[in-house]
Design an enzyme around this catalytic site. Structure first.
Site, PDB file in Angstrom:
ATOM      1  N   TRP A 113      28.488  39.816  26.185  1.00  0.00           N
ATOM      2  CA  TRP A 113      29.235  39.342  27.353  1.00  0.00           C
ATOM      3  C   TRP A 113      28.606  39.784  28.660  1.00  0.00           C
ATOM      4  O   TRP A 113      28.549  39.007  29.621  1.00  0.00           O
ATOM      5  CB  TRP A 113      30.703  39.766  27.255  1.00  0.00           C
ATOM      6  CG  TRP A 113      31.424  39.016  26.188  1.00  0.00           C
ATOM      7  CD1 TRP A 113      31.959  39.514  25.038  1.00  0.00           C
ATOM      8  CD2 TRP A 113      31.634  37.594  26.138  1.00  0.00           C
ATOM      9  NE1 TRP A 113      32.505  38.504  24.288  1.00  0.00           N
ATOM     10  CE2 TRP A 113      32.321  37.322  24.929  1.00  0.00           C
ATOM     11  CE3 TRP A 113      31.310  36.541  26.992  1.00  0.00           C
ATOM     12  CZ2 TRP A 113      32.687  36.023  24.562  1.00  0.00           C
ATOM     13  CZ3 TRP A 113      31.676  35.254  26.631  1.00  0.00           C
ATOM     14  CH2 TRP A 113      32.359  34.998  25.433  1.00  0.00           C
ATOM     15  N   ASP A 188      34.334  44.111  33.569  1.00  0.00           N
ATOM     16  CA  ASP A 188      35.034  43.177  32.706  1.00  0.00           C
ATOM     17  C   ASP A 188      35.786  44.016  31.675  1.00  0.00           C
ATOM     18  O   ASP A 188      35.187  44.678  30.828  1.00  0.00           O
ATOM     19  CB  ASP A 188      34.011  42.269  32.018  1.00  0.00           C
ATOM     20  CG  ASP A 188      34.625  41.353  30.963  1.00  0.00           C
ATOM     21  OD1 ASP A 188      35.846  41.446  30.726  1.00  0.00           O
ATOM     22  OD2 ASP A 188      33.870  40.547  30.380  1.00  0.00           O
ATOM     23  N   LYS A 212      43.048  38.317  25.015  1.00  0.00           N
ATOM     24  CA  LYS A 212      42.659  39.260  23.969  1.00  0.00           C
ATOM     25  C   LYS A 212      43.696  40.356  23.757  1.00  0.00           C
ATOM     26  O   LYS A 212      44.005  40.718  22.630  1.00  0.00           O
ATOM     27  CB  LYS A 212      41.300  39.880  24.302  1.00  0.00           C
ATOM     28  CG  LYS A 212      40.164  38.863  24.322  1.00  0.00           C
ATOM     29  CD  LYS A 212      38.835  39.525  24.619  1.00  0.00           C
ATOM     30  CE  LYS A 212      37.714  38.502  24.681  1.00  0.00           C
ATOM     31  NZ  LYS A 212      37.470  37.840  23.385  1.00  0.00           N
TER      32      LYS A 212
END
Length: 386
Positions: A113, A188, A212
């Site tokens: 990511w 993040d 999530k």
């Protein structure tokens, strides 16, 4: 309509499991919200009930993370990937306001990511410095110590970006990355937000796609330092070669309009609000941090104590994720057998990400300790068959 089981043993990485009581309340609110006769998905995003949903969710974020007055909480559409772009636009603009220069975007690349985020920044025209590239022999599984990072000079640095928990690769920072004074740190936290304490004051910006750990796909929470909402005129940004943010990604505009400049998915934010209210009721972050740590400890203990060679854990112990436990099972057909056996016992969502394969256990807040205990027993029993 069939009744949902009280406990579901689902370990998917996202969209992920949500608490039953949250889903039941949300389902009722989708049909008839607070006696209005309309479902929450049908109400105007600028109606009083919708504004109350946003305000409630923001207040819960502030309480749970002890967000200082120096920071603003916003909700946006797009998910985490959208914030890869939004942060480039906004943080470069903020640096230009402060220095009159474009600035360099620094990225600590420790997994898939953060790699994607760095690639997006470069695609948008940012001057990107990959200060850390933790890939070794084509794989991620470690974080080099800060002494080995190659950050750009502080006065030239627009921001330093990192992914606190790499969902695909099972790598998690156990500390807040140190940056020079005056340099903005951006994180993040999509897959571990609300699982442990965070000193928000140390960050220029934090964002999380909510699907999530705290909600359903379609919304993102952004916590940003208010001083970073200031930016030069568009003409000045263009002259400096800084891309202009699409208006729906402009944090100053979003903050000014209480996250309601455009049609925010209010129902999605409502689920976040319900989830966070439940977390507050159950003791907040201090309690959840203990639970998250305990669940991860049980899983790693089972995997590590199995007969040598049964389960291979690719991540260095000091950076193992509490949220996403990844491993492989060497041997023809063994991973398939593991997954099939788990499914027979009611445990699903255990396949690794398509880019890396293997097995991945996502132990987010809504995953019960009962589910973890069942999985631990299965891990132990399966190892005995090898």
């Amino acid at each position: 309509m069939s009744e949902r089981p009280e406990i579901i043993h689902y370990f998917g990485a996202g969209p992920a499991l949500l608490p039953n009581d949250v889903l039941k309340q949300a389902a009722a609110d989708l049909i008839n919200y607070q006696g209005t006769g309309l479902g929450l998905g049908e109400l105007s995003h600028r109606s009083a009930p919708a504004i109350a949903v946003v305000d409630s969710a923001k207040e819960s974020v502030k309480k749970l993370l002890d967000v200082p007055d120096s920071h603003e909480v916003c909700f946006l559409q797009s998910g985490g990937t959208g914030e890869f772009s939004a942060l480039v636009y906004n943080l470069l603009a903020a640096h230009a306001k402060k220095t009159g220069k474009k600035g360099i975007a620094n990225y600590l690349v420790t997994g898939s990511w953060s790699q994607k985020a760095a690639e997006e920044a470069k695609r948008l025209g940012a001057d990107v410095n990959v200060a850390v590239n933790a890939k070794i022999n084509g794989k991620y599984g470690t974080i080099p110590p800060p002494s080995e990072w190659s950050l750009s000079p502080p006065e030239q640095t627009a921001y330093v970006y990192y992914c606190d928990n790499e969902t695909v690769n099972g790598v998690e920072f156990g500390y807040i990355p140190p940056v020079p004074e005056g340099v903005e740190l951006v994180s993040d936290m999509s897959s571990n937000i609300m699982s442990r304490k965070v000193d928000v004051s140390k960050f220029g910006a934090i964002f999380a796609g909510v699907q999530k750990n705290i909600g359903i796909a379609g919304a993102t929470v952004v916590i940003i330092k208010k001083s970073l909402l200031e930016k030069p005129a568009d003409s000045e940004l263009v002259a400096l070669g800084i891309p202009l943010a699409p208006i729906v990604f402009d944090f100053a505009t979003i903050a000014k309009n209480n996250s309601l400049y455009n049609t925010l998915p209010i129902f999605n934010v409502h689920i976040v609000s319900l989830t966070l209210a439940r977390l507050l009721k159950n003791g907040g972050i201090p309690v959840q941090q203990v639970i998250s740590g305990r669940k991860a400890e049980k899983l790693y203990m089972a995997l590590d104590s199995a007969t040598e060679g049964v389960y291979m854990l690719p991540v260095a112990k000091e950076v193992r994720s509490r949220m996403n436990i990844v491993f492989t099972i060497p041997g023809e057909g063994r991973e398939k057998a593991f997954l099939e056996g788990a499914k027979k016992k009611g445990m699903t969502g255990l396949s690794g990400h398509r880019s890396v394969g293997g097995i991945r256990i996502s132990s987010y807040n809504a995953v019960s300790e009962q589910s973890i205990d069942l999985l631990v027993d299965y891990i132990n029993d399966f190892a005995k068959t090898i």
